[in-house]
Design an enzyme around this catalytic site. Structure first.
Site, PDB file in Angstrom:
ATOM      1  N   GLU A  30     -30.343 -29.160 -36.239  1.00 43.88           N
ATOM      2  CA  GLU A  30     -29.817 -28.636 -35.151  1.00 43.88           C
ATOM      3  C   GLU A  30     -30.518 -27.239 -34.944  1.00 43.88           C
ATOM      4  OE1 GLU A  30     -25.896 -31.002 -34.333  1.00 43.88           O
ATOM      5  OE2 GLU A  30     -25.825 -29.509 -35.998  1.00 43.88           O
TER       6      GLU A  30
HETATM    7  N1  IFG Z   1     -24.244 -33.028 -36.225  1.00 41.64           N
HETATM    8  C1  IFG Z   1     -24.322 -31.894 -37.536  1.00 41.64           C
HETATM    9  C2  IFG Z   1     -23.331 -31.694 -38.455  1.00 41.64           C
HETATM   10  C3  IFG Z   1     -22.085 -32.187 -37.870  1.00 41.64           C
HETATM   11  C4  IFG Z   1     -21.892 -33.665 -37.522  1.00 41.64           C
HETATM   12  C5  IFG Z   1     -20.332 -34.046 -36.976  1.00 41.64           C
HETATM   13  C6  IFG Z   1     -25.876 -33.392 -38.738  1.00 41.64           C
HETATM   14  C7  IFG Z   1     -27.139 -33.365 -39.731  1.00 41.64           C
HETATM   15  C8  IFG Z   1     -22.693 -33.522 -36.252  1.00 41.64           C
HETATM   16  N2  IFG Z   1     -25.623 -32.053 -38.251  1.00 41.64           N
HETATM   17  O1  IFG Z   1     -25.186 -34.185 -38.581  1.00 41.64           O
HETATM   18  O2  IFG Z   1     -23.174 -30.437 -38.928  1.00 41.64           O
HETATM   19  O3  IFG Z   1     -21.446 -31.257 -37.150  1.00 41.64           O
HETATM   20  O4  IFG Z   1     -20.758 -35.412 -36.779  1.00 41.64           O
END
Ligand code: IFG
Length: 500
Positions: A312
């Site tokens: 992200e």
């Molecule tokens: N995606 C984000 C996490 C978390 C997650 C919650 C990943 C690798 C959504 N990154 O999963 O930091 O916020 O379900």
């Protein structure tokens, strides 16, 4: 409900029940430990003594040795090693003469103990003596893992969990032969591991008011973290520490403003937004900081892996992302560790030993498949199957639902080797079940999201694919309600399971 030898999760590879040949553990039973099995013998005794009230003394025992038929300990439990069984493999033989647990290595013997616990009455998990007849069904189990990496992940950044809570969580995980615990130690909302060369990280971003809603403060001192690593290792669990970067770094930037582009500290964040923070690829202060962190964490991590996140990174340009990752990966190697990153890492140039953790929900991911084709190993954590923070159903809480809702059948109904085109069995290091903690406020919340779906991921990671069967799994799972109740472990009473 009669207990059968095969009522085990993860499903064993080979089960040969001999119901007429059971063995009852009674007072006066002894444990004999062949050389090298002493530590696991202590685990076995610790698991059986409270509920049985028996002394279960541990004495030396004969070694299997090459080809020697182990001297059966009349009326006892014998532990031995036989490396020809292979890594993490084990065999359990039960007959009226006693129980023989054989491990390919100490880890395999530890897993034999977990299997033995599961075929004893649920009361074996009680913390005080019960008037139960401790009969073990007769027969043989021969078992070994499909994948070497069978992980869980606990996000201690959004909501902090104490050492005692993490140890309790580990005790529940190892009963399902989980052997890695990935700790997500840093994020926008908090920094959870003391770094001696960067004390402000935990002073500023580990204290009161940090975490989502400011409700998740806390951090591990280096001694506490070392204690946690040792506790895990004694249960054959490797800790995988994660420092997420270049994104998910607001907490670090609040503590060390030189990590921002303009040198001004951002405000602390306690909300759920992601993708807004980034380390600055063009500043040397960035790499001095990263090296301080990696140097200290590598020294605290006997395991082979350092997880550098990489997910992200919307606030980092693709060029800066490649430049940043290109500077950081050599630092991981410098401190003797193997890098793991979320699958976005494949957007950068990677050393051959870099591992990608896939967390997508797409039918295909060419970048990950491309990296696999170049020999990179993959840990499978598809968010729509293995993310334990997804709600069980639309009306269940806590949890998120951006990847959909995940009931037990959905958590069970997939094959990591068939999940992504181009990422097959040989490309997989294994599987992992991440539990993100934005919506968690207690250990009970973490347990409820974890059980009963973690056993599904554990079975996918351990059992031969030929044993994979939903009807069998849901029936075997039903017996764990009483086991979790005896242990005080909260679990979601999923309606699709015929709970006992
Ligand atoms: N995606 C984000 C996490 C978390 C997650 C919650 C990943 C690798 C959504 N990154 O999963 O930091 O916020 O379900």
């Amino acid at each position: 409900m009669t207990r059968e030898l095969g009522d085990v999760i993860p499903a064993p590879g080979e089960v040969r029940p001999d119901p007429a040949a059971g063995f009852t553990i009674e007072t006066g039973v002894t444990i004999s430990a062949a050389p090298g099995t002493e530590a696991v013998a202590e685990h076995l005794a610790a698991a059986l003594r409270p509920a049985t009230g028996f002394d279960l003394p541990i004495g030396p025992g004969p070694d299997a040795g090459a080809g020697a038929v182990p001297a059966r300990t009349p009326g006892g439990i014998h532990l031995e090693l036989d490396e020809t069984l292979g890594d993490e493999a084990y065999r359990m033989v039960v007959d009226p003469g006693g129980i023989v647990l054989t491990g390919g290595d100490p880890a395999g013997l530890f897993y034999a103990v977990q299997t033995l616990r599961q075929v004893l009455p649920a009361e074996i998990h009680a913390d005080g003596p019960r008037e139960t007849v401790w009969t073990v069904p007769g027969g043989l189990i021969a078992d070994r893992p499909r994948f070497g990496y069978r992980g869980a992940m606990l996000d201690v950044a959004r909501h902090f969990f104490s050492v005692a809570e993490v140890e309790s969580y580990l005790d529940a995980l190892v009963q399902f032969k989980i052997n890695h615990l990935h700790l997500h130690l840093t994020d926008d909302q908090g920094w959870r591991l003391e770094i001696e060369s960067r004390p402000e990280l935990t002073v500023v971003s580990g204290g009161a008011g940090t975490g989502v809603d400011g409700a998740g403060p806390g951090f591990y001192t280096q001694d506490e973290y070392a204690g946690l690593v040792a506790y895990a290792a004694a249960r054959f669990v490797t800790i995988v520490p994660e420092f997420d970067m270049p994104g998910h770094v607001n907490a670090a930037q609040v503590a060390y403003p030189e990590l921002t582009a303009d040198g001004v500290a951002p405000g602390p964040r306690t909300d759920l937004e992601v993708g807004y923070s980034s380390l600055v690829a063009g500043k040397e202060e960035t790499y001095a900081f990263v090296e301080d962190v990696l140097r200290e964490v590598a020294a605290l991590t006997p395991g082979p892996y350092l997880h550098i996140g990489g997910d992200e990174a919307q606030a980092t340009t693709p060029e800066d992302y490649r430049a940043f990752i290109g500077r950081v990966l050599p630092l991981v190697a410098k401190y003797g560790k193997r890098p793991v990153g979320w699958h976005e890492l494949a957007g950068a140039d990677l050393p051959g030993d870099a591992i990608l953790q896939y967390w997508g929900i797409d039918a295909a991911d060419d970048t990950t498949a491309g990296a696999a084709a170049r020999g990179h190993q993959v840990i499978m954590s598809p968010a729509d199957r293995s993310y334990l923070d997804m709600r069980y159903a639309a009306d269940t809480r806590p949890g998120l639902d951006w990847a959909g809702v995940t009931d037990v059948e959905k958590a069970y109904g997939w094959d990591p080797a068939g999940r992504l085109p181009g990422v097959g069995e040989d490309n997989l290091l294994g599987v992992e079940a991440p539990l993100w903690s934005e919506t968690l406020r207690s250990l009970a919340d973490a347990q409820t999201m974890t059980f009963p779906r973690l056993p599904a991921i554990a079975e996918i990671g351990w059992s031969p694919r030929v044993t994979h069967d939903w009807e069998s799994f849901r029936r075997r799972l039903a017996a764990f309600g009483p086991r979790w109740r005896e242990q005080g472990i909260a679990y979601h009473p999923a309606p699709e399971i015929p709970w006992q």
